[in-house]
Design a protein around this motif. Sequence first.
Motif, short mmCIF file in Angstrom:
data_model
loop_
_atom_site.label_atom_id
_atom_site.label_comp_id
_atom_site.label_asym_id
_atom_site.label_seq_id
_atom_site.Cartn_x
_atom_site.Cartn_y
_atom_site.Cartn_z
N GLU A 405 0.83 -1.20 0.00
CA GLU A 405 0.00 0.00 0.00
C GLU A 405 0.87 1.26 0.00
O GLU A 405 0.62 2.20 -0.77
CB GLU A 405 -0.93 -0.02 1.21
N ASN A 406 1.89 1.26 0.82
CA ASN A 406 2.78 2.42 0.87
C ASN A 406 3.52 2.59 -0.46
O ASN A 406 3.68 3.72 -0.96
CB ASN A 406 3.79 2.26 2.01
N ALA A 407 3.96 1.48 -1.05
CA ALA A 407 4.71 1.55 -2.30
C ALA A 407 3.84 2.06 -3.45
O ALA A 407 4.30 2.83 -4.30
CB ALA A 407 5.27 0.17 -2.64
N ILE A 408 2.60 1.66 -3.48
CA ILE A 408 1.69 2.09 -4.55
C ILE A 408 1.44 3.59 -4.48
O ILE A 408 1.49 4.30 -5.49
CB ILE A 408 0.37 1.30 -4.49
N ARG A 409 1.17 4.09 -3.29
CA ARG A 409 0.93 5.53 -3.15
C ARG A 409 2.16 6.34 -3.57
O ARG A 409 2.05 7.40 -4.19
CB ARG A 409 0.53 5.86 -1.72
N ALA A 410 3.34 5.81 -3.26
CA ALA A 410 4.57 6.52 -3.63
C ALA A 410 4.83 6.46 -5.13
O ALA A 410 5.49 7.35 -5.69
CB ALA A 410 5.76 5.92 -2.87
N ALA A 411 4.29 5.44 -5.79
CA ALA A 411 4.56 5.24 -7.22
C ALA A 411 3.63 6.02 -8.13
O ALA A 411 3.89 6.14 -9.33
CB ALA A 411 4.48 3.76 -7.56
N ILE A 412 2.54 6.53 -7.59
CA ILE A 412 1.53 7.21 -8.42
C ILE A 412 1.51 8.69 -8.06
O ILE A 412 1.29 9.06 -6.91
CB ILE A 412 0.14 6.58 -8.21
N THR A 413 1.74 9.55 -9.06
CA THR A 413 1.81 10.99 -8.87
C THR A 413 0.49 11.63 -9.30
O THR A 413 0.03 11.41 -10.44
CB THR A 413 2.96 11.59 -9.69
N LEU A 414 -0.09 12.42 -8.41
CA LEU A 414 -1.31 13.16 -8.72
C LEU A 414 -0.99 14.66 -8.82
O LEU A 414 -0.17 15.17 -8.06
CB LEU A 414 -2.36 12.94 -7.62
N VAL A 415 -1.66 15.33 -9.78
CA VAL A 415 -1.51 16.78 -9.92
C VAL A 415 -2.89 17.42 -9.93
O VAL A 415 -3.90 16.74 -10.15
CB VAL A 415 -0.73 17.15 -11.19
N ASP A 416 -2.93 18.72 -9.73
CA ASP A 416 -4.23 19.41 -9.68
C ASP A 416 -4.88 19.54 -11.05
O ASP A 416 -6.07 19.33 -11.20
CB ASP A 416 -4.04 20.80 -9.07
N GLY A 417 -4.11 19.91 -12.05
CA GLY A 417 -4.68 20.15 -13.38
C GLY A 417 -4.69 18.90 -14.24
O GLY A 417 -4.47 17.78 -13.77
N PRO A 418 -4.96 19.07 -15.54
CA PRO A 418 -4.96 17.93 -16.46
C PRO A 418 -3.55 17.39 -16.68
O PRO A 418 -2.55 18.10 -16.44
CB PRO A 418 -5.54 18.50 -17.74
#
Length: 430
Positions: A405-418
């Motif tokens: 679970e920790n590794a997955i969250r660290a591997a996926i980057t979210l941004v505010d815009g498109p």
Amino acid sequence: MDARAIIATLRKGNTPEADALGWFAQGLADGSVTDAQAGAFAMGVCLNGLGDAGRAALTAAMRDSGKVLRWNMDAPVLDKHSTGGVGDCVSLILAPALAACGVYVPMISGRGLGHTGGTLDKLESIPGFRTTLTEDQFRQVVSKVGCAIVSASADIAPADKRLYAIRDVTATVESLDLITASILSKKLAAGLEGLVLDVKCGSGAFMKSADDARALARALVDTANATGCPTSALITDMSQPLAPSLGNALEVIDVMRVLTGQSSGRLLDLTIALGGALLDQAGFKNGTDQISNAISTGTAAEKFGAMVCAMGGPVHFIEGWARFLPEAPVIREVTAPASGTVAAIDGEALGLTVVALGGGRQVETDMVDPAVGLSDVVSIGDRVTKGHPLARIHAAREGQADAAENAIRAAITLVDGPAPVPNLVLEHIT
């Protein structure tokens, strides 16, 4: 011939003659070349290269160091090879789809090592499926069904098996000439009349940059054509998993969903692109349409079921595949910590997470748990809200799920815009 003279030629920056490379490859296969000499040879090639002609000569010599299959079929004998990525289960769809189009596919595949999965491991998650066949059994399945996916026998390109192990311990893995000879010697030993290559680049591939992938694709295509096998390559994006799942049985589920018309997306799109390019290269008309039709009409699924049955799997696998595949005891959703758009995915990190769950191997002797992995992984460009699932973990134990679970969250980057969605096929090399 003398191994020392060949090594000295390389040390001086010159390319040994084709017959000298043939002698050295045979010495690798029969043991008359020592490990020290093999290591020195690999280092010489790594430092000074072989050039186009030398690369082709070494590839042919390694192919001819063991058994080279010959076919006498009423249609072309074709195959595909991928340089490896995460969620890449194209072979399981493409081989039966090609067979449904009337060609023969004797596919010799490998097992997962490092962060990438292996085609054989995926198939062996199907109860009873045997990837190790005798040559006679292999020929029978290919002739009857049109396709078979098997492991390489000990007499297929034995020089490569020896040199591969030497390269691993002498820091000579990253040589374009040696990588090319290794990949192609095994494929060409299957007696192919046409080959398409899927050369991947991005976070989940071995080649991270498009320039490195292009150089490898050019070397592979030119070398294969020089040795007499018509070949082309697609350079494809691996900046995110190709399928929604990573893990052996989970990827088979994705395959079955595509074959039975329950799913589409990148996995289907790339299968059609590769198959279409291969059929067009072999002289078929409208290859892309033929592959697409084989999948959409269910004939590719029928071929897959026939292959599974012929290779020891359940007779009615296509009708009831869900009940045959293993399930992990711990299944957990990983949710987004905030709202945003998926901008980047570290594919290598996700692949290593599956390895840590037990779904891959660090060394060749590691055992693999076919049930574990990740499913329902988000894609680049997806808009998610806080609490929205990013992926689903399938684990053997709760502690493994915690780490994943920790590794997955660290591997996926979210941004505010498109976020821009990368193209799947970047280039076609002929």
